[in-house]
Design an enzyme around this catalytic site. Structure first.
Site, mmCIF file in Angstrom:
data_model
loop_
_atom_site.group_PDB
_atom_site.id
_atom_site.type_symbol
_atom_site.label_atom_id
_atom_site.label_comp_id
_atom_site.label_asym_id
_atom_site.label_seq_id
_atom_site.Cartn_x
_atom_site.Cartn_y
_atom_site.Cartn_z
ATOM 1 N N ASP A 196 0.823 -1.207 0.000
ATOM 2 C CA ASP A 196 0.000 0.000 0.000
ATOM 3 C C ASP A 196 0.858 1.257 0.000
ATOM 4 O O ASP A 196 1.858 1.330 0.724
ATOM 5 C CB ASP A 196 -0.887 -0.016 1.252
ATOM 6 C CG ASP A 196 -1.897 1.105 1.269
ATOM 7 O OD1 ASP A 196 -2.865 1.018 0.513
ATOM 8 O OD2 ASP A 196 -1.697 2.076 2.024
ATOM 9 N N GLU A 250 1.739 -0.538 -4.987
ATOM 10 C CA GLU A 250 0.782 0.519 -5.316
ATOM 11 C C GLU A 250 1.579 1.812 -5.401
ATOM 12 O O GLU A 250 1.884 2.438 -4.395
ATOM 13 C CB GLU A 250 -0.312 0.646 -4.244
ATOM 14 C CG GLU A 250 -1.410 1.585 -4.704
ATOM 15 C CD GLU A 250 -2.090 2.387 -3.598
ATOM 16 O OE1 GLU A 250 -3.144 2.968 -3.862
ATOM 17 O OE2 GLU A 250 -1.554 2.456 -2.477
HETATM 18 O O1 TEU Z 1 -4.304 4.337 -1.355
HETATM 19 C C1 TEU Z 1 -3.255 5.259 -1.481
HETATM 20 C C2 TEU Z 1 -3.784 6.519 -1.941
HETATM 21 O O2 TEU Z 1 -4.747 7.065 -1.450
HETATM 22 C C3 TEU Z 1 -3.129 7.044 -3.084
HETATM 23 O O3 TEU Z 1 -4.146 7.220 -3.956
HETATM 24 C C4 TEU Z 1 -2.437 8.307 -2.783
HETATM 25 O O4 TEU Z 1 -3.225 9.369 -3.250
HETATM 26 C C5 TEU Z 1 -1.134 8.365 -3.481
HETATM 27 O O5 TEU Z 1 -0.332 7.348 -2.948
HETATM 28 C C6 TEU Z 1 -0.462 9.697 -3.312
HETATM 29 O O6 TEU Z 1 0.742 9.674 -3.999
HETATM 30 C C7 TEU Z 1 -4.103 3.310 -0.482
HETATM 31 C C8 TEU Z 1 -5.323 2.444 -0.382
HETATM 32 O O7 TEU Z 1 -5.582 1.861 -1.629
HETATM 33 C C9 TEU Z 1 -6.460 3.248 0.135
HETATM 34 O O8 TEU Z 1 -7.655 2.520 0.196
HETATM 35 C C10 TEU Z 1 -6.084 3.745 1.520
HETATM 36 O O9 TEU Z 1 -7.081 4.583 2.002
HETATM 37 C C11 TEU Z 1 -4.754 4.480 1.506
HETATM 38 O O10 TEU Z 1 -3.760 3.780 0.802
HETATM 39 C C12 TEU Z 1 -4.240 4.660 2.900
HETATM 40 O O11 TEU Z 1 -3.792 3.427 3.398
#
Ligand code: TEU
Length: 533
Positions: A196, A250
């Protein structure tokens, strides 16, 4: 790869919340769908400030979902059906109920307990302002002030909700703990992890302010070079198993070259392709996204990934039914009219396009049924901290997390057993009576049967696996390419029907052809006749 959001998949015990028993009951469904692996969004004990992405214990299962024993059985049962399990790891932050954070709050400023997080004195004479101006990704300041027995104290950093304090990745305990958590799940049969917020872990130790422009790797909390050492360690752990485990990042980054650095041979195996997800339903934009994706993966020899939906974004049936078919997390807009019929037609074409590309495909639970984004959840039932923290300015993600419809003509559509005590945790639209697994099964025109057929063919056809793709000449608004074994995909994103090559047999179509022509918003898989053009 099929993403399971357990809370919304299937509820076996009737409490309105999905659970592991519900997933185990439905493993035959997932086998018949034809997926290779399940990625479980966090299933750990969580106070649910961010619906599981705030983890209180990384080595256990939330009691609402079941037990660790059940998780191990689920992993083994899935494996017996040929399905691997990927667990979700959240290394950027923990829950404020995690023992480390509780002991940090109970310890004084400057204590070793606080060093695992980002505690800092406030700015301004009395410390009443946050240490810097960083903003939370969920809205509001990224800092919250502690309260030491009624006396305002230090501030702590949280890039997400205040209940998700960020870990300090310069601390050896943080490294050791996560490496141990990886081994914990790998030892229990997990085939890999989804990481994540993988580009956020490392922060500028000086907490420099964000600026409009910054050089590569110089943003104060995104994509900093120190991250790669972490993932190299993790890769060594994953490779240490007789059956090597897989690391899926991610990583939301606009710069393809920076993204590719995470996929070097001694780092992550794959990363989600969010550029493709956010791309509008437009032939030239999609072609550019596909080309960019393949070009960025080529030098590092990592497989590309193709994602249309997940638990953070508007479901693509709805996105493709809008006038503006692009998507961005920063501009979620539910005030646009949605033509669901058109969105569904395009979603059908999109899945054939996607599944014909080289690399791995992620399916988010419910997209195989053609579910749409539920945009009209009453305010009182909304759950997402994004909605709450932005005062409703951002509609948030609840609409993509509504429990699945399995059977029957009324909510809860078999999501919960008939004698259930409670309603599903988010309300299902009554129109989903037409989108249940029961209704769609055996209907040759259903989204479910299209997914099943596409996955069956994709598995059987070596030409659709790894290997090159080459673009074929096509008129404006049409994407046409060839894979191995003479397989071709033609997707018509123009406004009217187009001719198909004469000497080709249709293997699968996303919708009916019109007098042998390919209608707008329709895609086909073709097999070129030997010697044909
Ligand atoms: O999402 C990460 C997240 O919100 C990204 O879209 C973020 O905007 C990006 O990393 C910024 O560079 C993950 C999960 O998929 C989400 O459901 C969670 O809420 C979040 O992390 C926090 O753990």
């Amino acid at each position: 790869m099929y993403q399971v959001y357990v809370r919304s998949f299937a509820d076996a015990n009737g409490d309105g919340v999905g659970d592991l028993a519900g997933v185990r009951d439905r493993l035959p469904y997932l086998r018949d769908l034809g997926v290779d692996a399940l990625w479980f969004s966090p299933w750990y004990p969580s106070p649910l400030a961010d619906w599981g992405y705030d983890i209180a214990d990384y080595r256990s299962i939330d009691p609402a979902f079941g037990t660790l024993d059940e998780a191990e059985q689920l992993i083994a049962e899935a494996r017996a059906l040929g399905i691997r399990t990927i667990v979700d790891i959240v290394p950027n932050h923990v829950s404020d109920q995690h023992p480390w954070f509780r002991s940090a709050l109970a310890s004084p400023a400057g204590s070793p307990e606080r060093e695992r997080f980002w505690f800092r004195p406030g700015a301004a004479p009395d410390g009443e302002l946050p240490p810097n101006g960083w903003q939370s990704i969920f809205g509001g300041p990224a800092w919250t002030r502690t309260d030491d027995a009624g006396v305002p104290g230090e501030w702590y950093l949280h890039l997400f909700a205040p209940e998700q304090p960020d870990l300090n990745w310069t601390h050896p305990d943080v490294w050791a703990e996560h490496e141990d958590v990886l081994r914990f799940w790998f030892d229990r049969g997990a085939a890999g992890v989804r990481i994540d917020s993988a580009a956020l872990l490392v922060k500028d130790p000086h907490l420099a302010e964000e600026t409009p422009q910054y050089g590569a790797g110089e943003h104060p909390f995104t994509d900093r070079d120190g991250l790669h050492d972490i993932y190299r360690r993790w890769r060594a752990i994953a490779d240490g198993y007789p059956e090597p485990r897989v690391l899926v990042g991610e990583v939301w980054l606009p710069d393809p070259d920076r993204l590719a650095r995470y996929l070097r041979p001694d780092e992550l195996h794959t990363a989600f392709n969010f550029d493709f997800l956010g791309c509008p339903w437009d032939a030239s934009a999609l072609r550019t996204s596909i080309d960019t994706t393949l070009a960025l993966h080529e030098p590092v020899k990592a497989p590309a990934t193709w994602v249309l939906s997940n638990h953070d974004v508007d479901r693509h049936v709805s996105r493709y039914g809008r006038d503006d078919t692009s998507f961005s997390l920063q501009a979620r807009n539910h005030s646009q009219p949605v033509d669901l019929e058109r969105g569904t037609r395009r979603a059908r074409a999109a899945v054939l396009l996607t599944m014909a590309l080289p690399g791995s495909v992620y399916v988010y639970q419910g997209e195989e049924l053609g579910l749409w984004e539920v945009e009209d959840i009453p305010a009182a039932l909304r759950q997402d901290p994004i909605w709450h923290r932005t005062g409703g300015a951002d509609p948030g993600r609840d609409g993509s997390r509504v429990p699945l419809p399995w059977s029957g003509l009324e909510p809860p559509f078999g999501f919960s057993p008939p004698a259930a005590r409670t309603e599903p945790w988010l309300p299902q639209p009554k129109e989903w009576r037409d989108l249940t697994v029961e209704i769609e099964t055996g209907d040759p025109d259903s989204m479910l049967e299209l997914y099943r057929a596409a996955l069956r063919i994709r598995r059987a056809e070596p030409g659709l696996g790894d290997g090159p793709m080459s673009w074929l000449p096509a008129t404006s608004g049409v994407l046409a390419f060839e894979r191995g074994g003479g397989l071709r995909c033609v997707a018509n994103l123009s406004d009217g029907p187009v001719d198909l090559p004469a000497a080709a047999a249709v293997v699968l179509a996303s919708g009916p052809l019109a007098d042998g022509r390919l209608p707008a918003d329709t895609a086909v898989w073709l097999r070129a006749a030997p010697g044909g053009s």
